[in-house]
Scaffold this active site. Structure first.
Site, PDB file in Angstrom:
ATOM      1  N   CYS A 198       0.835  -1.209   0.000  1.00 55.24           N
ATOM      2  CA  CYS A 198       0.000   0.000   0.000  1.00 55.24           C
ATOM      3  C   CYS A 198       0.867   1.256   0.000  1.00 55.24           C
ATOM      4  O   CYS A 198       2.020   1.230  -0.463  1.00 55.24           O
ATOM      5  CB  CYS A 198      -0.990  -0.012   1.156  1.00 55.24           C
ATOM      6  SG  CYS A 198      -2.361   1.179   0.917  1.00 55.24           S
ATOM      7  N   ASP A 249      -3.667   2.141  10.006  1.00 56.17           N
ATOM      8  CA  ASP A 249      -4.802   3.061  10.100  1.00 56.17           C
ATOM      9  C   ASP A 249      -5.274   3.154  11.537  1.00 56.17           C
ATOM     10  O   ASP A 249      -5.651   4.227  11.985  1.00 56.17           O
ATOM     11  CB  ASP A 249      -5.924   2.583   9.175  1.00 56.17           C
ATOM     12  CG  ASP A 249      -5.507   2.818   7.742  1.00 56.17           C
ATOM     13  OD1 ASP A 249      -5.668   3.946   7.263  1.00 56.17           O
ATOM     14  OD2 ASP A 249      -4.921   1.903   7.129  1.00 56.17           O
TER      15      ASP A 249
HETATM   16  C1  RUB Z   1      -3.741   3.597   3.222  1.00 54.42           C
HETATM   17  C2  RUB Z   1      -3.127   2.665   4.219  1.00 54.42           C
HETATM   18  C3  RUB Z   1      -1.867   3.129   4.891  1.00 54.42           C
HETATM   19  C4  RUB Z   1      -2.239   3.729   6.245  1.00 54.42           C
HETATM   20  C5  RUB Z   1      -1.056   4.448   6.880  1.00 54.42           C
HETATM   21  O1  RUB Z   1      -5.063   3.221   2.902  1.00 54.42           O
HETATM   22  O2  RUB Z   1      -3.635   1.609   4.533  1.00 54.42           O
HETATM   23  O3  RUB Z   1      -1.001   2.062   5.116  1.00 54.42           O
HETATM   24  O4  RUB Z   1      -3.288   4.662   6.089  1.00 54.42           O
HETATM   25  O5  RUB Z   1      -0.690   5.560   6.111  1.00 54.42           O
HETATM   26  P1  RUB Z   1      -5.973   4.197   1.999  1.00 54.42           P
HETATM   27  P2  RUB Z   1       0.110   6.771   6.772  1.00 54.42           P
HETATM   28  O6  RUB Z   1      -5.220   4.444   0.735  1.00 54.42           O
HETATM   29  O7  RUB Z   1      -7.244   3.443   1.805  1.00 54.42           O
HETATM   30  O8  RUB Z   1      -6.186   5.473   2.776  1.00 54.42           O
HETATM   31  O9  RUB Z   1       1.349   6.192   7.335  1.00 54.42           O
HETATM   32  O10 RUB Z   1       0.355   7.711   5.605  1.00 54.42           O
HETATM   33  O11 RUB Z   1      -0.745   7.382   7.821  1.00 54.42           O
END
Ligand code: RUB
Length: 284
Positions: free
Chosen positions: A111, A180
């Site tokens: 991701c 998240d």
């Molecule tokens: C994004 C996702 C990321 C976390 C952490 O999912 O799963 O791994 O949000 O991101 P989506 P960060 O694209 O559905 O939002 O470290 O930038 O907070």
């Protein structure tokens, strides 16, 4: 469409994605609203904003904190206090995680996590040469954002389909994933596919590190949080599936603590249950 409704739409449609970006942009949007209208947005508007991504405690925690404190103080100061705190936390997490990266190694991610990217950039700035394997993250391909960010910063990256995860994981020294939500029982919610990767890594004795700002913590257990795991439109997976095909499009899943070597927050590097207990004592 006014600015605030556009923000809501951009978050809902993932033009703004990733837990921390979502939280920051939500706060900036409320700050702009306050400046423009001379008052804070109504409870209804804030509720609409928070409903855009049900799996995001960081946005909820930060927006609630802001609304509570901006009522009695200077909204601009509250906003910069929060943003400064996030920046400081991100720097600490990146430095702790970068310390786990060794020159010549290959690391895996899935991701697009801004926190994980920052750790890779930190290691690169420290002069370490390493490479990254990453997966595309169907259906919305956030993995491409990761590959683009790395390539733009001269970090060699090999990018593959999600079903290549096992092959791409081979010979990797560690897995770095974002989060998240950090749950009170030590489970971690992250993009669908994260537990699959973590379990594969666990079976191969490859350490799995979760990098997350502590504002992502929620006192809910994974059982209580289950209903908050976003289910997105089937059409993201298959626009017009034939009759009789039911499409599953769960956007997130929990990673079990037994597959997690450590959770890295600004508090330090902890095993995920101990970290959750510490955060539960301290948090809002
Ligand atoms: C994004 C996702 C990321 C976390 C952490 O999912 O799963 O791994 O949000 O991101 P989506 P960060 O694209 O559905 O939002 O470290 O930038 O907070």
């Amino acid at each position: 469409m006014n600015d605030f409704n556009k923000l809501i739409d951009d978050i809902k449609t993932l033009k703004i994605q990733g837990a921390e970006n979502v939280a920051r942009e939500a706060l900036n949007g409320i700050g702009r609203y306050e400046k423009e209208h001379g008052k804070l947005p109504s409870k209804l508007l804030v509720k609409k904003l928070l409903a855009t991504r049900s799996t995001e405690p960081m946005m909820r925690n930060a927006v609630r904190y802001f609304m509570e404190h901006a009522k009695h103080g200077d909204p601009g100061k509250v906003l910069s206090y929060l943003m400064h705190g996030f920046d400081e936390a991100d720097g600490k997490i990146a430095s702790y995680a970068a310390g786990l990266i060794t020159a010549g190694g290959t690391y895996f991610t899935h991701c697009h996590s801004s926190t994980v990217i920052e750790a890779f950039l930190w290691a690169r700035k420290d002069g370490k040469q390493f490479s990254v394997h990453n997966t595309e993250t169907r259906p919305l391909y956030q993995g491409r954002l990761t590959a683009e960010d790395l390539a733009a910063n001269n970090i060699p990256v090999v990018h593959g389909v999600d079903s290549a995860a096992r092959v791409l994981l081979k010979d990797c020294k560690a897995v770095f994933l974002g989060a998240d939500a950090l749950l009170s029982d030590g489970k971690v919610a992250n993009k669908i596919g994260s537990e699959m990767v973590a379990e594969l890594a666990f079976e191969r004795d490859i350490p799995v590190y979760i990098l997350a700002n502590s504002w992502k913590f929620t006192k809910a257990t994974s059982e209580e949080f289950q209903k908050r795991l976003e289910k997105r439109s089937a059409s993201e997976v298959w626009e017009r599936p034939p009759k009789g095909v039911e499409v599953m499009n769960n956007a997130f899943e929990f990673i079990d603590p037994r597959f997690i070597t450590a959770v890295i927050t600004e508090q330090g590097i902890r095993d995920s249950r101990t970290g959750a207990q510490e955060l539960a004592k301290r948090h809002l």
